[in-house]
Structure formats: structure tokens, C-alpha cells
Scaffold this motif. Structure first.
Motif, PDB file in Angstrom:
ATOM      1  N   LEU A   1      -0.562   3.297  -8.610  1.00  0.00           N
ATOM      2  CA  LEU A   1      -2.013   3.427  -8.516  1.00  0.00           C
ATOM      3  C   LEU A   1      -2.619   3.573  -9.903  1.00  0.00           C
ATOM      4  O   LEU A   1      -3.624   2.921 -10.236  1.00  0.00           O
ATOM      5  CB  LEU A   1      -2.357   4.639  -7.646  1.00  0.00           C
ATOM      6  CG  LEU A   1      -3.804   5.140  -7.721  1.00  0.00           C
ATOM      7  CD1 LEU A   1      -4.781   4.083  -7.237  1.00  0.00           C
ATOM      8  CD2 LEU A   1      -3.953   6.446  -6.930  1.00  0.00           C
TER       9      LEU A   1
ATOM     10  N   LEU B   1      -6.860   7.484  -2.174  1.00  0.00           N
ATOM     11  CA  LEU B   1      -6.545   6.059  -2.171  1.00  0.00           C
ATOM     12  C   LEU B   1      -6.537   5.549  -0.731  1.00  0.00           C
ATOM     13  O   LEU B   1      -5.555   5.686  -0.007  1.00  0.00           O
ATOM     14  CB  LEU B   1      -5.181   5.796  -2.821  1.00  0.00           C
ATOM     15  CG  LEU B   1      -4.751   4.315  -2.844  1.00  0.00           C
ATOM     16  CD1 LEU B   1      -5.734   3.473  -3.648  1.00  0.00           C
ATOM     17  CD2 LEU B   1      -3.342   4.170  -3.379  1.00  0.00           C
TER      18      LEU B   1
ATOM     19  N   TRP C   1      -7.343   0.171  -2.170  1.00  0.00           N
ATOM     20  CA  TRP C   1      -6.119  -0.496  -2.621  1.00  0.00           C
ATOM     21  C   TRP C   1      -6.265  -2.023  -2.595  1.00  0.00           C
ATOM     22  O   TRP C   1      -5.855  -2.720  -3.508  1.00  0.00           O
ATOM     23  CB  TRP C   1      -4.952  -0.057  -1.754  1.00  0.00           C
ATOM     24  CG  TRP C   1      -3.629  -0.646  -2.159  1.00  0.00           C
ATOM     25  CD1 TRP C   1      -2.900  -1.577  -1.483  1.00  0.00           C
ATOM     26  CD2 TRP C   1      -2.884  -0.349  -3.340  1.00  0.00           C
ATOM     27  NE1 TRP C   1      -1.749  -1.874  -2.154  1.00  0.00           N
ATOM     28  CE2 TRP C   1      -1.709  -1.135  -3.308  1.00  0.00           C
ATOM     29  CE3 TRP C   1      -3.087   0.512  -4.417  1.00  0.00           C
ATOM     30  CZ2 TRP C   1      -0.750  -1.098  -4.308  1.00  0.00           C
ATOM     31  CZ3 TRP C   1      -2.126   0.562  -5.424  1.00  0.00           C
ATOM     32  CH2 TRP C   1      -0.979  -0.242  -5.364  1.00  0.00           C
TER      33      TRP C   1
ATOM     34  N   TYR D   1       0.850  -1.194   0.000  1.00  0.00           N
ATOM     35  CA  TYR D   1       0.000   0.000   0.000  1.00  0.00           C
ATOM     36  C   TYR D   1       0.884   1.242   0.000  1.00  0.00           C
ATOM     37  O   TYR D   1       1.707   1.430   0.904  1.00  0.00           O
ATOM     38  CB  TYR D   1      -0.892  -0.022   1.237  1.00  0.00           C
ATOM     39  CG  TYR D   1      -1.743   1.204   1.451  1.00  0.00           C
ATOM     40  CD1 TYR D   1      -2.633   1.648   0.481  1.00  0.00           C
ATOM     41  CD2 TYR D   1      -1.674   1.907   2.653  1.00  0.00           C
ATOM     42  CE1 TYR D   1      -3.421   2.769   0.687  1.00  0.00           C
ATOM     43  CE2 TYR D   1      -2.469   3.021   2.882  1.00  0.00           C
ATOM     44  CZ  TYR D   1      -3.344   3.455   1.893  1.00  0.00           C
ATOM     45  OH  TYR D   1      -4.128   4.563   2.109  1.00  0.00           O
TER      46      TYR D   1
END
Length: 284
Positions: A38, A80, A85, A21
Motif C-alpha cells: 500500500l 484501505l 485499492w 487487494y
């Protein structure tokens, strides 16, 4: 992320954990590497973006639309979050899982087929039609780009995932992580496991490796055999497309005639199945 085993020099597969992440990214953040990652996963999910590492309004709107359409009308965000995620990277996490149904697996070949099918179901594919993106980096040990066709990397990764799920020392079978079809053929030949002429009577067990032979010592494409039928092979292969070319874009399920096909069989005949173990780590 990949780990190198300093004692023997070959790459170490470490699976089971989700891609890392990159944090709560939002408009104006300075994490360009995380933002590009991303953008890659959003593009893989069908929300196509310019992969420039800049978190602007386009990236924010792609997250918003993804969260609304995939996670439900009650979940809307332009940031995000960890939940977004996890959902974006769920296919990768699924492909890297070392879990399997021991009732359906009797040897390493069965595990190879199991994991190949898992990567197929996860819809592994490249980005930009230039051998780029998270899946290519996974199979090619962080390499990507036009100079890195990844069909052999896909085969090597599946073999390594199956073998290391069994907690085996890859040196026991002289395993090498190879990016080249020619080197895969040489590896099979050195183990006296390369068959250069296939007929309906040739024994080709599921989990074997096929290679497309162009001639003059040149193999140009490879993949995993999941079934041998009377006059063709059923395969799962990376870096291909619906036409079966060697420079495609995805992991696909295909059927191939025996013409110009060589196979590597029984490369791990001496390896027995043990109880599965979950291996934990992370990939990006």
C-alpha cells in the motif's frame, strides 16, 4: 504474482487481473507485507511515505488525502477500501490488460508497440532510485534491488505479454525471459536477427529491440523501437531517465541516434496474429 511453467522452465505471463487487494488495512494492522505494498502504491501516486510496512498515522493520513483529492470531497477514509485499492492500482491494471484494437494491429511487432505504449502511459517507474517497487518486481519476476537493473526485464515482459496475448507457445520461437542485455543480444544473434550497424537505409520495423553497445561484447541498455526516422530511433525504454542513462528510474519515450546502437528485428516473423483473448489472473 508470477507462475512458472514446469514443462519448459520459462516464466509464464498471466495478465488481465488487478494487483491483489491486501484487505481492509488500517492503523495497527499486522499485515506488514500488505501495508508496505500500500505504501508503495501511495508513493507512486505522489503521496510519499517511508516504506516500512508499519501502518501508522502517516499512512492513514496519506490514504485520507489521496481519497479526498483523487476520489472526491465526498469520499474520505483512513482505511484501505477495495475502491481506494482499485484506484491506486488502476495504472498497473491498465498496463496488464490484454485488450487491443485489432483494426490497428497486423503482426506481433504492432502488439509489442501497443503494449510498450500502454506501460509508458501507465507511468511505470521504480521507487527509491534503487530498482525497487511493484513495477520492477513485475518486470524482474519478483526480484528487486541495486543488483537488478530492469531494462532487459522490461523488454522481455513486453515481448511475453504480446506473444501470450496471442496464446502462443513461447517455445515455438525459442523465447527466453532475459534480465541481461548481453543475453538479449545473444538471443537475437542466435536467431540471425541482430543488426550491428544501422544506417538510414537499414530496415528497422516498429517493435524491434535496440541495444546500446559499449564494445568488447558488452551491451549495456535496451528498449523497444516504436519508430525509425531518417537519422534516429524513437524508443520506449525502461530503467532510464531524461538523460538516457542505463540506470534511470522509469519507462520513458526517447529519441536515440544510431551511434553505438544495435537492433534485433524480425524475431517473430513467422508468428501470425489471431483473435485476442483475455487472460485473467493477478499481480502484486
Amino acid at each position: 504474482m508470477y507462475l512458472a511453467n514446469k514443462n519448459n522452465g520459462y516464466p509464464k505471463y498471466v495478465g488481465g487481473g488487478p494487483p491483489v487487494y491486501p484487505g481492509a488495512l488500517e492503523i495497527g494492522n499486522s499485515n506488514r507485507e500488505g501495508t508496505k505494498l500500500l505504501q508503495e502504491y501511495l508513493t507512486l501516486a505522489g503521496y510519499h511515505l517511508v516504506l516500512d510496512g508499519l501502518f501508522g498515522h502517516a499512512t492513514a493520513q496519506a490514504i485520507y488525502k489521496y481519497s479526498f483529492e483523487v476520489l472526491g470531497a465526498g469520499y474520505r477514509t483512513t482505511v484501505l477500501t477495495k475502491y481506494v485499492w482499485r484506484k491506486l492500482t488502476a495504472n498497473m491494471t491498465f498496463a496488464l490488460s490484454s485488450r487491443y484494437d485489432a483494426r490497428k494491429v497486423s503482426d506481433i511487432n504492432d502488439l509489442v508497440v501497443t503494449f510498450a505504449k500502454r506501460h509508458l502511459k501507465a507511468k511505470a517507474m521504480e521507487l527509491n532510485m534503487r530498482n525497487e517497487g511493484p513495477w520492477v518486481r513485475l518486470y524482474m519476476q519478483d526480484h528487486e534491488g541495486p543488483k537488478f537493473p530492469w531494462c532487459a526485464g522490461f523488454v522481455s515482459f513486453i515481448l511475453q505479454q504480446a506473444l501470450e496475448t496471442q496464446c502462443r507457445d513461447l517455445g515455438d520461437i525459442d523465447f527466453e525471459y532475459l534480465y541481461s542485455c548481453d543475453l538479449l543480444a545473444a538471443w537475437g544473434n542466435a536467431r540471425h536477427a541482430l543488426f550491428q550497424h544501422i544506417t538510414p537505409k537499414t530496415h528497422v520495423p516498429p517493435g524491434s529491440i535496440f541495444l546500446v553497445y559499449r564494445g568488447h561484447g558488452d551491451w549495456v541498455h535496451t528498449g523497444i523501437v516504436i519508430n525509425k526516422r531518417d537519422n534516429c530511433l524513437e524508443t520506449i525504454e525502461g530503467n532510464t531517465n531524461m538523460a538516457g542513462v542505463r540506470e534511470g528510474t522509469a519507462v520513458l519515450h526517447r529519441f536515440r541516434s544510431f551511434k553505438k546502437i544495435h537492433v534485433i528485428t524480425d524475431y517473430a516473423a513467422d508468428i501470425e496474429i489471431t483473435r485476442p483473448r483475455t487472460i485473467r489472473s493477478t499481480h502484486r
